[in-house]
Design a protein around this motif. Structure first.
Motif, short mmCIF file in Angstrom:
data_model
loop_
_atom_site.label_atom_id
_atom_site.label_comp_id
_atom_site.label_asym_id
_atom_site.label_seq_id
_atom_site.Cartn_x
_atom_site.Cartn_y
_atom_site.Cartn_z
N TYR A 139 -7.32 60.01 45.32
CA TYR A 139 -7.73 58.79 44.63
C TYR A 139 -8.23 57.77 45.63
O TYR A 139 -7.47 57.29 46.49
N PRO B 93 -10.22 55.07 40.72
CA PRO B 93 -9.71 55.48 39.40
C PRO B 93 -9.45 54.30 38.46
O PRO B 93 -9.76 54.40 37.27
N GLU C 50 -2.30 53.25 45.46
CA GLU C 50 -1.90 54.19 44.40
C GLU C 50 -0.42 54.03 44.07
O GLU C 50 -0.02 54.09 42.91
#
Lengths: 264, 264, 264, 264, 264, 264
Positions: free
Chosen positions: A213, A243, B64
């Motif tokens: 990601y 994302p 993330e």
């Protein structure tokens, strides 16, 4: 059962005591990556360990770290002595002189009390060994920095000894991890869920485990870049660009089918 | 700069909420190996990092983990809802209901406040990467245990997703460490001070680094043994038997000459 | 230097493991008055101690407490085993099972991390000995309470052993304090600044040291009374009634003249 | 119920304020052995206490310590004033000036937050009194060290007053312990389980309580010796030499028969 | 100077003691928003305060909170009594029974030690008053939740009393803030840097202070929306849409000219 | 879901780095009122919030604070650089250089680890908004103090930007509280249980809520007085003089009848 012998593992000699350096040394006595942390992490992992060979290893090194704790404590105390005798450096660390009478105590260089929050103990042997390898690397670099700040040859020798032992332990823990089939790393063997990338029993979900990601993008004022490395290139990696911004959202992750359902 | 999108990275679905399990989930929200710990460890390492490629990697994964924090927090809150509505499970974790009104807060499954003492940040890139590999291994096994305690299929899917990503990150950090020439491990390359056993600039003292101290000996009532493994056998290893008892004491460790002076 | 022998100081036998009791036992493993606290308090006092006889005593007992830490840790782990095997009691202490894999860790019965804030180390030998006598008394009563909650004969025997040793240590520390001329207490010898009431070098101010301030007065709903005891009666004591309300205020305390100046 | 009178128990006068000394004084305001610790330890023991005479004593002294907290806080604040006015000493303790605006806060001389982990409260009256005697001895020596670091006559007088009161309290707690039959100590009356060596209801195991374990042996580089004192000599003491190394292990400790089973 | 009267501010009556509820009550004894936190926050603000009228207010309420601490401690202890007598509820909070002998101690409902990290003391009077208003609101809602969990009429009455006093204090602190010209709030008077939005001496930068950054956008699965309210509508507000994504970056903020330089 | 853009919200420029000031800046990075505390407090309140408009507000500002954390972290790191390069200032904060390699970490200016004990999250929206208003006021004054200690124009500009935003947020939270009908304050509307003095569902007891307890009386040596203000004057207030001393004690507080029973 433990026995104590009134000999230090390394003979400590201090030429000119330096209370400010003594204070710094406490980082390895009662600090986050210090010798008590090492001694307790390995010894308690050892108490929990059911692999008798690795248990022996953990108790060997855990016990050695207790001897190191004694060496670093003695070294720090010798450097702090002028603070006790004439208050030299007392304003730098009033806790040592006012509360501790010039002796060592289980806190770090800024007076923070030692806490078991520093320890990493999971009861999963290979995970604990990885934590130990990292712990030894941290202890090594902290000793190196202490050596860099040190002018006294005798102190440097003691620190060099302690620093060396961290590499010895790093190797031993790596070999123990290898004996479990989880250490050998080569660019070819980095397969998620296998060998060095294997933890526990449940396999990772195939599709999702290969996604990278790209969550941080753009260029910064001090040369920050959005770039590539082995971790986000190669046939086995799917890069998901930004994302959050692309509406990417995972709805279902099935470990059996390996299918991932996305939603936009 | 950060931007937040009102979508979870993984769509959370809970069939039957279970406040006791919601409480357990807090381990990955505000616990020692949880998502805030991961997000902060990598992002702050990223702020300090001067290698622009690895900085990008650290910020990607650090960001993330913030998204994961949101997923696990939302999942925990859904499981805690019955505690809020009718006090179910309140005695188990009064902190959640009395102090927090049934919502999530940054503490672990036992109510301990999150602390940055959980983090391992040294400012030495390869050391930090080793800490990150170990951190991902720990997070993986904790997710696995949560899955094992979970009956709800929707919750299991979310946990499976989060668990999978830990392996993805473990691989990426390993590859980054490899890009620094410090990851490839094979029984042949375990040379102290080189490659995977290299940390910082100061080399370990040659003689001392090869010594294995057998500090724990004898046999225990539950099968404990004094045994051998790759870590204390082989030509390159000198085993020192019971150093404390044998009068072993190091007096001088010279990194240049590689000579070690012992004293009896 | 330390050496470890793979024998417990007391052979641990558990009939029926009880995870809830195992959790309680952690109070003496990683709790405020537990064995690590004892081991560290005495051993670090020992490192700082310049009286060679008392240093020997402190190291003897500090080392014994490390062996006790191992006994209580092993006992707790045996009781926690069913939690590891089938999750029994996991909701009671999720930290043990989810974060620790069913093993012991350095926290107390409520999951609080061990902290060196538990320790009392002042670098003043007689003060440290008084802290140690009190520490042993606390550990004794905690073991007694654990025994009272315990049904398993084998566990009771181990706890009885550990509890007994606290009395042994309490006696030894009292004798050490006596060897400094500061332990013998009789109603006749309670003279401020002498013997058992002597600490450090600076004498207390004569007039002020004899005043008893009656700062809590009246009668309560549950039988609370304003009463007398040996501490506020006798020729050598001046009772100051409700100093805050009577306008009592000390303006000058001269240690030499022994004169106290009050102000109304 | 409490009432506050706007008079200090001791009139505080500061000639030349010294922010660095003001910082040191915080050790007795928000430090481990400081006045809040004393006030809380005794007052909460008082709330729990069921002996009405000792409850009165605990509330008397607990309340006096609140008045001391006010004195030391006012004294520290007067010394910190130049830091507030012109930043003098701010780099020494940025927490005071940046976070606290130059005022006092409940932390110690190194900025560590006050924590109830400092307190020793067991709910067993005689044990609590022993903890209090030790606490007063610690507070006394800390005040003495502050006096030794102090040049300002007015500050010294205030500290002398506060230090003197610790001896007063030490005496009162000793008399209270004596009123329970647990304080009188003479070489003749040191019988385990009786008087000064009596805690709780369960007696120590006769054989084991008389054993002295010589767990630390040898001679060290700085004069450390394996020696004797009243604690390991005498007819009533059995010395066990190096128990770990001699294969000593206790298998059964029966409080009734007084028999101890050893195993080799 | 403090004086203690052996009467509770509120007469405590408990019909049926409930140890689990006693445990919950500790949230207001040694918890983050409890009575010790209130007593210490206000009293220490009072010691630092140089406005004599507000100092009087702070000492009045700080002292009242000490009396509340005594009430809630006594109430908790009455509920915990069955735990002391027969171990009822001991597994729920082993710390209370094993370490504390069934009495109260300064921890919260999950056994976390009280810490001064709970306190908000800045030495800036109006800021402290705002912190106090918020603190009283928190304490009020916690008491309300305790009442909701309580079946015992006598306990409910005591809690109702304590809860009511929080509103009294909230009003008093608001009036004190108003006496500084910083409390009166009306939609018309919300001018940055004036009145209720005035803190300290340095004015906010005009242009920047009016910008609302829409940093969270999109729609979520559980009804989350990107919406408007009085805070991001109106003539005096400039909404910056998704600043991170739009390349928004501030380069210079001049408090004098009120000019803001942006960069794309 | 979060996304990170490699641009700082404010372009940071440092003329002359000053490690001692860099250390002070950590107060807003990992300190009690710093940017992580703000980011976490608002974002987690946001996760728990069920009012969709306020949830959006909390996520907007929570996310902005993450961007501020990045700005202050980058600024601190630039000031700390000389410490990394040549050890300048290392004795002042050895933790930064020895443990952290000269980079930033999540602790405050005195090295205390960040803890979620700093956060105020109750799950009651209006209470949380009041906590947020106070939190912004604290952050504002801390930034102002940092500006006052700062000589570097570039650093001052960044701090001025961050300080300004706190006022922006303070206004937004006030408007949100107003949207719940709980913010408008005028001397006329201060009615306990209504509007700005309304919290939760249970009304305060009428008689008791109007009593002002004069718990601190007399005159002090430094001008302390027992005085009046709007909080203890006016028709709606009953002043109870020295309740502890006057035998005041509440026996029954009935929220329904509004009757209070006193006892003498």
């Amino acid at each position: 059962m433990y026995h104590h012998i009134k000999k230090l593992m390394f003979t400590v000699r201090v030429g000119t005591p330096d209370p400010r350096f003594g204070n710094m040394l406490l980082e390895q006595f009662g600090g986050a990556n210090g010798e008590l942390a090492a001694a307790m992490q390995y010894s308690i992992q050892g108490i929990n360990c059911e692999d008798m060979a690795c248990k022996d290893l953990l108790m060997d090194i855990g016990t050695e770290e207790l001897s190191h704790l004694e060496v670093i404590g003695t070294l720090a105390r010798m450097h702090l002595k002028p603070m006790k005798l004439n208050g030299d450096g007392a304003e730098q660390d009033p806790l040592i002189i006012i509360a501790g009478g010039g002796g060592v105590a289980l806190h770090n260089s800024m007076g923070n009390p030692w806490t078991s929050d520093y320890l990493k103990i999971t009861g999963e042997l290979d995970v604990d060994l990885r934590s130990n390898i990292a712990a030894e690397a941290r202890a090594k670099i902290v000793y190196e920095r202490l050596i860099d700040f040190c002018d006294d040859p005798g102190s440097k020798e003691a620190l060099q000894f302690l620093m060396t032992r961290e590499i010895t332990h790093m190797k031993a823990f790596t070999q123990a991890l290898d004996s479990l089939g989880k250490a050998v790393i080569s660019p070819a063997n980095l397969i998620p869920g296998k060998g060095a990338l294997s933890v526990g029993q449940i396999p990772p979900t195939p599709g999702i485990v290969s996604q990278y990601y790209n969550d941080s993008t753009g260029e910064g004022d001090q040369g920050e870049i959005d770039t590539t490395g082995p971790w986000n290139t190669g046939d086995d990696i799917t890069v998901v660009e930004s994302p959050a911004l692309s509406g990417f959202q995972v709805m279902k992750a099935s470990p059996k089918s390996g299918k991932t359902t996305l939603k936009k």
